[in-house]
Design a protein around this motif. Structure first.
Motif, PDB file in Angstrom:
ATOM      1  N   ASP A   1      53.290   2.496 151.798  1.00 57.79           N
ATOM      2  CA  ASP A   1      53.217   1.034 151.815  1.00 57.79           C
ATOM      3  C   ASP A   1      51.792   0.543 151.640  1.00 57.79           C
ATOM      4  N   LYS A   2      50.820   1.397 151.977  1.00 55.05           N
ATOM      5  CA  LYS A   2      49.413   1.018 151.882  1.00 55.05           C
ATOM      6  C   LYS A   2      48.677   1.812 150.801  1.00 55.05           C
ATOM      7  N   ALA A   3      49.431   2.456 149.904  1.00 56.93           N
ATOM      8  CA  ALA A   3      48.813   3.244 148.833  1.00 56.93           C
ATOM      9  C   ALA A   3      47.901   2.344 148.010  1.00 56.93           C
ATOM     10  N   LYS A   4      46.656   2.782 147.833  1.00 61.19           N
ATOM     11  CA  LYS A   4      45.665   1.967 147.139  1.00 61.19           C
ATOM     12  C   LYS A   4      45.386   2.462 145.732  1.00 61.19           C
ATOM     13  N   THR A   5      45.293   3.771 145.562  1.00 66.50           N
ATOM     14  CA  THR A   5      44.905   4.303 144.261  1.00 66.50           C
ATOM     15  C   THR A   5      46.135   4.554 143.390  1.00 66.50           C
ATOM     16  N   VAL A   6      45.898   4.629 142.098  1.00 66.00           N
ATOM     17  CA  VAL A   6      46.965   4.960 141.153  1.00 66.00           C
ATOM     18  C   VAL A   6      47.551   6.321 141.498  1.00 66.00           C
ATOM     19  N   THR A   7      46.690   7.236 141.922  1.00 60.49           N
ATOM     20  CA  THR A   7      47.141   8.584 142.266  1.00 60.49           C
ATOM     21  C   THR A   7      48.045   8.559 143.492  1.00 60.49           C
ATOM     22  N   GLU A   8      47.643   7.834 144.532  1.00 62.67           N
ATOM     23  CA  GLU A   8      48.483   7.736 145.728  1.00 62.67           C
ATOM     24  C   GLU A   8      49.842   7.142 145.383  1.00 62.67           C
ATOM     25  N   LYS A   9      49.863   6.122 144.525  1.00 61.66           N
ATOM     26  CA  LYS A   9      51.132   5.512 144.118  1.00 61.66           C
ATOM     27  C   LYS A   9      51.986   6.513 143.351  1.00 61.66           C
ATOM     28  N   ALA A  10      51.363   7.336 142.514  1.00 58.97           N
ATOM     29  CA  ALA A  10      52.108   8.367 141.783  1.00 58.97           C
ATOM     30  C   ALA A  10      52.702   9.389 142.751  1.00 58.97           C
ATOM     31  N   VAL A  11      51.942   9.775 143.779  1.00 63.31           N
ATOM     32  CA  VAL A  11      52.440  10.718 144.785  1.00 63.31           C
ATOM     33  C   VAL A  11      53.654  10.121 145.490  1.00 63.31           C
ATOM     34  N   CYS A  12      53.582   8.853 145.820  1.00 61.42           N
ATOM     35  CA  CYS A  12      54.685   8.202 146.521  1.00 61.42           C
ATOM     36  C   CYS A  12      55.934   8.062 145.651  1.00 61.42           C
ATOM     37  N   GLN A  13      55.747   7.932 144.349  1.00 56.67           N
ATOM     38  CA  GLN A  13      56.872   7.720 143.430  1.00 56.67           C
ATOM     39  C   GLN A  13      57.505   9.013 142.942  1.00 56.67           C
ATOM     40  N   ASN A  14      56.885  10.132 143.210  1.00 50.51           N
ATOM     41  CA  ASN A  14      57.379  11.411 142.719  1.00 50.51           C
ATOM     42  C   ASN A  14      57.691  12.325 143.908  1.00 50.51           C
ATOM     43  N   ARG A  15      58.938  12.670 144.071  1.00 52.20           N
ATOM     44  CA  ARG A  15      59.370  13.463 145.224  1.00 52.20           C
ATOM     45  C   ARG A  15      58.650  14.808 145.316  1.00 52.20           C
ATOM     46  N   ASN A  16      58.455  15.474 144.171  1.00 54.49           N
ATOM     47  CA  ASN A  16      57.777  16.774 144.198  1.00 54.49           C
ATOM     48  C   ASN A  16      56.325  16.642 144.647  1.00 54.49           C
ATOM     49  N   LEU A  17      55.647  15.598 144.174  1.00 44.56           N
ATOM     50  CA  LEU A  17      54.264  15.374 144.608  1.00 44.56           C
ATOM     51  C   LEU A  17      54.217  15.005 146.083  1.00 44.56           C
ATOM     52  N   ASN A  18      55.165  14.190 146.515  1.00 40.23           N
ATOM     53  CA  ASN A  18      55.219  13.797 147.919  1.00 40.23           C
ATOM     54  C   ASN A  18      55.440  15.030 148.790  1.00 40.23           C
ATOM     55  N   ASP A  19      56.352  15.891 148.371  1.00 36.31           N
ATOM     56  CA  ASP A  19      56.602  17.132 149.117  1.00 36.31           C
ATOM     57  C   ASP A  19      55.350  18.010 149.150  1.00 36.31           C
ATOM     58  N   ALA A  20      54.650  18.083 148.017  1.00 38.86           N
ATOM     59  CA  ALA A  20      53.414  18.877 147.961  1.00 38.86           C
ATOM     60  C   ALA A  20      52.362  18.297 148.903  1.00 38.86           C
ATOM     61  N   ASP A  21      52.305  16.967 148.990  1.00 43.52           N
ATOM     62  CA  ASP A  21      51.357  16.318 149.893  1.00 43.52           C
ATOM     63  C   ASP A  21      51.683  16.648 151.347  1.00 43.52           C
ATOM     64  N   VAL A  22      52.950  16.579 151.689  1.00 44.31           N
ATOM     65  CA  VAL A  22      53.378  16.895 153.059  1.00 44.31           C
ATOM     66  C   VAL A  22      53.010  18.333 153.414  1.00 44.31           C
ATOM     67  N   ARG A  23      53.317  19.247 152.522  1.00 46.47           N
ATOM     68  CA  ARG A  23      53.029  20.663 152.787  1.00 46.47           C
ATOM     69  C   ARG A  23      51.523  20.901 152.897  1.00 46.47           C
ATOM     70  N   MET A  24      50.768  20.324 151.966  1.00 46.75           N
ATOM     71  CA  MET A  24      49.324  20.548 151.948  1.00 46.75           C
ATOM     72  C   MET A  24      48.669  19.987 153.212  1.00 46.75           C
ATOM     73  N   VAL A  25      48.996  18.766 153.585  1.00 43.27           N
ATOM     74  CA  VAL A  25      48.328  18.174 154.747  1.00 43.27           C
ATOM     75  C   VAL A  25      48.753  18.871 156.040  1.00 43.27           C
ATOM     76  N   THR A  26      49.975  19.373 156.093  1.00 42.83           N
ATOM     77  CA  THR A  26      50.419  20.129 157.265  1.00 42.83           C
ATOM     78  C   THR A  26      49.619  21.423 157.386  1.00 42.83           C
ATOM     79  N   THR A  27      49.477  22.124 156.277  1.00 39.32           N
ATOM     80  CA  THR A  27      48.692  23.359 156.281  1.00 39.32           C
ATOM     81  C   THR A  27      47.229  23.059 156.583  1.00 39.32           C
ATOM     82  N   TYR A  28      46.696  22.001 155.983  1.00 39.21           N
ATOM     83  CA  TYR A  28      45.302  21.606 156.225  1.00 39.21           C
ATOM     84  C   TYR A  28      45.066  21.352 157.713  1.00 39.21           C
ATOM     85  N   ASN A  29      45.966  20.640 158.362  1.00 42.60           N
ATOM     86  CA  ASN A  29      45.808  20.350 159.793  1.00 42.60           C
ATOM     87  C   ASN A  29      45.842  21.625 160.636  1.00 42.60           C
ATOM     88  N   ILE A  30      46.676  22.567 160.263  1.00 45.20           N
ATOM     89  CA  ILE A  30      46.713  23.848 160.973  1.00 45.20           C
ATOM     90  C   ILE A  30      45.381  24.564 160.800  1.00 45.20           C
TER      91      ILE A  30
END
Length: 117
Positions: A29-58
């Motif tokens: 809802d607060k996506a600012k960049t074109v890239t963030e909007k693309a991630v939000c609109q594409n399920r595979n990119l969104n899934d990749a973001d979820v996986r990456m940030v989860t691993t990053y936090n670990i």
């Protein structure tokens, strides 16, 4: 090591419970960049973001202070690289794939073999 495996498993289970209005690292809802909007609109990119940030936090929580700082710097550089893709889905996907491989390598070769800290 058993505790880390439990955290990893719990994180994987949490990934399935998100919706497309919120990716792991930012609110769509607060996506600012074109890239963030693309991630939000594409399920595979969104899934990749979820996986990456989860691993990053670990990784960030398991590395010692110096390694943590270095990885935070690498994440900042990676975000700049990802955002340079603009709305190019294959470019964004490649960035996520490369970053995920790097983070997975840290988990496998440093954290699971040497232990946190």
């Amino acid at each position: 090591m058993k505790d880390l495996k439990i955290v990893l498993l719990g994180s994987v289970l949490l990934i399935g419970g998100f919706n497309l209005t919120h990716a792991a690292s930012f609110s769509c809802d607060k996506a600012k960049t074109v890239t963030e909007k693309a991630v939000c609109q594409n399920r595979n990119l969104n899934d990749a973001d979820v996986r990456m940030v989860t691993t990053y936090n670990i990784v960030i929580h398991a590395l010692p202070m110096g390694g943590r700082d270095a990885e935070k710097g690498a994440q900042y550089q990676w975000l700049k690289q990802r955002d340079s893709c603009r709305a190019n889905v294959s470019c964004i996907a490649q960035c996520y794939s490369e970053r995920q491989k790097h983070l997975d390598d840290i988990v496998q070769n440093r954290i699971l073999t040497q232990g946190p800290f």
